[in-house]
Design a protein around this motif. Structure first.
Motif, mmCIF file in Angstrom:
data_model
loop_
_atom_site.group_PDB
_atom_site.id
_atom_site.type_symbol
_atom_site.label_atom_id
_atom_site.label_comp_id
_atom_site.label_asym_id
_atom_site.label_seq_id
_atom_site.Cartn_x
_atom_site.Cartn_y
_atom_site.Cartn_z
ATOM 1 N N PRO A 59 -45.820 8.170 47.354
ATOM 2 C CA PRO A 59 -46.457 9.121 48.282
ATOM 3 C C PRO A 59 -47.667 9.822 47.685
ATOM 4 C CG PRO A 59 -44.397 10.001 47.398
ATOM 5 C CD PRO A 59 -44.469 8.575 46.970
ATOM 6 N N LEU A 62 -45.309 15.849 50.933
ATOM 7 C CA LEU A 62 -44.312 16.623 50.186
ATOM 8 C C LEU A 62 -42.893 16.152 50.468
ATOM 9 C CD1 LEU A 62 -45.934 20.126 50.703
ATOM 10 C CD2 LEU A 62 -45.744 18.882 48.541
ATOM 11 N N GLY A 63 -42.147 15.935 49.407
ATOM 12 C CA GLY A 63 -40.732 15.595 49.547
ATOM 13 C C GLY A 63 -40.465 14.143 49.902
ATOM 14 N N ASP A 77 -37.710 9.430 53.332
ATOM 15 C CA ASP A 77 -37.237 10.626 52.654
ATOM 16 C C ASP A 77 -35.724 10.568 52.666
ATOM 17 O OD1 ASP A 77 -36.686 13.097 51.641
ATOM 18 O OD2 ASP A 77 -37.582 14.244 53.283
ATOM 19 N N ARG A 123 -43.643 21.818 55.453
ATOM 20 C CA ARG A 123 -43.373 21.821 54.008
ATOM 21 C C ARG A 123 -44.573 22.369 53.239
ATOM 22 N NH1 ARG A 123 -40.222 15.988 53.144
ATOM 23 N NH2 ARG A 123 -38.403 16.576 54.393
#
Lengths: 558, 558
Positions: free
Chosen positions: A43, A48-49, A446, A461
């Motif tokens: 990513p 994010l995440g 995710d 996020r």
């Protein structure tokens, strides 16, 4: 091509152009679709995440019954990492060379998909009939063995996909790139070439893998204590050269890091690594040997926080410590974005008192790229002499540079197509044009979720990561709308609560006053109450702190 | 040094060692403290939401009445950016050269501190008495004019701080580094040298700024349309060379980007930029001129998302568009960590159809570093011939390399001190030793908050950024503990709610069941209820999604 074709050949990327990663290319002729590679991408910082990113394969799913197979050029994650997700929904025949297939099968086993998939072993001499398209292969050099380029013979002409390649005139495994077959393909005529653009910005010629072996052996000879080499697990040639250096200098080798242990075991089993009997030892055994008899092969060349090298550098590895006087070789390029992590690891190794050999560029000689530089890209273009050229495998600027290289060797500018993912090029009766777009994009993974994290979740996020969140809860009476309980304000990631009591007390008063005022004005739709609370509180907090936490008003009714 | 000193000289860094940024060095003799520089640092990636970082100056505040002054070596942010925060609490005399002071005053004016501060203009010939310490200066070359090194004459001997420097034998402004004064200082004897380590890993000699001018002029001559040059605003030499290229090629120049406009105006006023009359035009005027008569000087060389160049590349700049055929020169090095942003900007410029000249290293010649490479660092060491050496201004690995360079020119290994921020070196009667530590560290600035964001807040932001948050609210009855309202579950940054109704419904049931069960077991302390809800829900969500959102249970009572 004297008789007219009614059908056309269509070429597009579902991933791999305008980016480094998630390579997936498609060639279609009439009702026959052939897919080349099925990779993943790590990513971007703004995702994010997110764990990994794969291509959107909607087009392939909508044309399921036309997909004749997936051909794999080599075993790197950006070419095979998407397979567990893709094969789950698109169980078509898969074709790969021995090592590549070994790595894929390991991956499918972990995903519990091994039993169901249709896997076919090929070699560089295989010829595969895929409907109206016939695939043949040619050996290339790359930073993993068993890499091939692909020639797809369609009724419209031959489409060549190079895969990732360099021209190494002194390859480690004596598996030379098959110049003669490439020349043969080229002399028969290539309609379109898709070629690796990774190093299109780099002048000259990429160094030979063997040059790294010389440097590594020299380091092993001079080191008075243990030598730790960190590299990409999949770089089997590099691993072989570390093994060779151990043999020449009489060192035992221990392998640490999950992916390194995995790949070394698969590659040895399949005969791609030549490990002398008794050389490999368990990590637990190294302290029994004198330090100048030991070498360690490790993951962590990118400074990844949980990798073996990073844990050793921080003295948090369960089994192996790095000691003052040890030599650490980071035998890899630093992928853009990882500079800080690698720098931090180097700093920590220095603090321990290790000698660190890490390569800013070619200075140290402990790494060469697996991708050809400009002279090699031109050599490939000159061997293939394609009519049409589509640079692939690279960021837009790399594709652009590759396009300029193609112009410099005489390819007509109007015959060069720089594509975005999903852009199609149609070729019919020898004429090519940019046609429409098929659906393409990033599918974010995710945890177990595939595609369930979209822009709204990512935006939240991002907001949460900048200034945190304030939750405001209040219970109102159903009868008269009076405040029964609260407002309670809970914050996370905004300010340290113990030192900000005054601020939060004042925030509480503002919420109470806002609600009381609204109630006395007979405003009692929840949406309106929430908006007013959010606005009043947001204004106050910004004035006081110049920060904009997310504000989440929650109204309960009893 | 025949008579014995009762007092000692103490040297330490409050910022700048083990990092690039927030430079602040302290030399103390008895009751006299002299501070060199007062910089800021931009936050690391893991400092989510933080704007800037400054040094912890607790030691200076505790010894307020001993601080005789702050000397500034040059006007870069990592040397002056901390001043508004520091001077607010420590209003001591400040000494800086003309351009440096101009940039500082601009900064203090914005912070409404200009009136209160005690600012003193110095030049390279100034001699400043600071209690028992006497400061004198020497000119250096750097990527901003008016840079100086500092010699601090203490009763124990002379301490030299180089500031940031290179040796440019053909400087743009004819302001040569003062080799003769350096030689004089060195021949009189230097007790300790603190020297810039930024390029200690780079072999050879850094190129002359003038070499960039030649390349830029050539680009200006060949460009058929407009030329856009992006560089650091503070690189006045570079700006001058762009102005010179405009003059030679008959182009008008417009300046865009807030910091560029600021610096150009300050530097022109103070006489550091020589701008021919009538050359500068407003951005609005450029479209009235033929494209080959126009150049644009812009911020954004790091691909910063809000900068002028990035907005022009995305066609979202209010005043200036980049057109196909324009030439864009990114005349700067890419700071580690910014590679993706710069790459993205280059991609966008190419997509517009611009020619982009951007420097991967020395290939293009459009940038040289402002910091000396290994040969220059050795030259400085040989000029100063210090007894003790403290490499400063660099990550640990750079300090280490600089230490090795010092060894290579004959400095005794035991006389080289590699420090962390706060580590002190004490020198008394010619003997040096690493002594204790003074308080040092990062003070994080987020909006108006100075130091109110600590590890807990950052950890929460990190957690929130990875998997988001789930807020669970329930209202219980004061009398019988029955659920009066809720549980309500609100999520942000976790899953897209519309597509996850089933998951959230099930989560709701789990909370209800958990609470009901606890109530029937007569568990009714809130802390215990919250822990049980958090655990049950966390377990369920991890099983279902392999994600770990922050879970925030809120219990209201009516």
């Amino acid at each position: 091509m004297s008789k007219k074709n009614i059908d056309k050949v269509t070429i597009f990327a579902l991933g791999g152009v305008g980016e480094i990663g998630k390579n997936m290319y498609v060639v279609q002729y009439a009702n026959d679709i052939v897919v080349v590679d099925s990779g993943l991408k790590f990513p971007d910082v703004d995702m994010l995440g997110i764990d990994v990113v794969i291509p959107d394969i909607t087009y392939l799913l909508e044309n399921k019954d036309k997909v004749r197979g997936i051909l794999i050029t080599h075993g790197h994650e950006d070419h095979i990492g998407g397979l567990p997700y893709v094969l789950k929904h698109l169980n078509v025949p898969l074709y790969a060379t021995k090592l590549t297939l070994g790595l894929i099968e390991n991956k499918l086993r972990e995903a519990n998909l091994l039993g169901e998939t249709k896997r076919h072993l090929i070699n560089a001499d295989s010829v595969i009939k895929l409907g109206s398209i016939t695939a043949s292969f040619f050996k290339t050099n790359h930073s993993i063995p068993d890499s091939v380029g692909i020639a797809l013979d369609t009724p419209e002409g031959v489409i060549v996909h190079t895969g990732d390649f360099k021209f190494d005139q002194t390859p480690v495994n004596d598996e030379y790139a098959d110049l003669h077959r490439m020349a043969e393909i080229g002399s028969k005529g290539v309609l379109a070439l898709l070629s690796d653009s990774t190093n299109a910005e780099r002048p000259g010629q990429t160094g030979s893998e063997k040059s790294v072996g010389v440097v590594i052996e020299d380091i092993f000879r001079k080191a008075k204590q243990r030598v730790i080499v960190a590299t990409f697990a999949s770089n089997i040639h590099r691993v072989q050269q570390v093994i060779d250096a151990c043999e020449v200098t009489g060192r035992k080798l221990t392998v640490i890091g999950r992916s390194m242990v995995n790949v070394v075991s698969i590659a040895s089993e399949l005969g791609y690594l030549n490990v002398p009997d008794g050389m490999l030892i368990e990590p637990e055994e190294i302290n029994r040997l004198s330090a100048d008899r030991v070498a360690i092969l490790s993951t962590g060349s990118q400074g990844e926080p949980m990798s073996a090298l990073t844990r050793m550098a921080r003295s948090t590895h369960r089994k192996v410590d790095i000691l003052p006087g040890d030599t650490v070789v980071i035998s890899a390029t630093t992928i853009p974005g990882n500079e800080r992590d690698v720098g931090r690891t180097v700093d920590e190794l220095y603090r321990i008192g290790a000698n660190v050999i890490y390569g800013s560029g070619s200075q140290t000689g402990v790494h060469v790229s697996g991708h050809g530089s400009q002279e090699e890209l031109k050599l490939m273009l000159n061997l293939m002499k394609p009519k049409f050229f589509i640079p692939v495998h690279g960021e837009y600027r790399m594709l652009r540079q590759h396009g300029l290289l193609a112009e410099s060797v005489g390819i007509d500018k109007s015959n060069i197509f720089i594509l975005d993912n999903g852009d199609t090029v149609e070729i019919q009766n020898g004429a090519a044009r940019k046609a429409g777009k098929v659906q393409a994009g990033n599918i974010l993974i995710d945890g177990l979720g595939v595609g369930d994290v979209g822009n709204i979740v990512l935006r939240d996020r991002k907001l949460l990561s900048q200034d945190g969140i304030l939750v405001v809860v209040v219970t109102l009476s159903k009868q008269d709308g009076k405040i029964m309980s609260g407002p309670d304000i809970i914050s996370r990631g905004f300010v340290y609560v113990r030192e900000s009591e005054g601020l939060l007390d004042e925030a509480n008063r503002i919420v109470t006053n806002t609600l009381t005022k609204l109630m006395s004005d007979n405003v009692n739709e929840w949406a309106s109450l929430k908006t007013h609370v959010r606005d009043a509180l947001g204004r106050f907090l910004y004035e006081q702190t110049k920060r904009r936490p997310m504000i989440l008003p929650i109204i309960m009714e009893v």
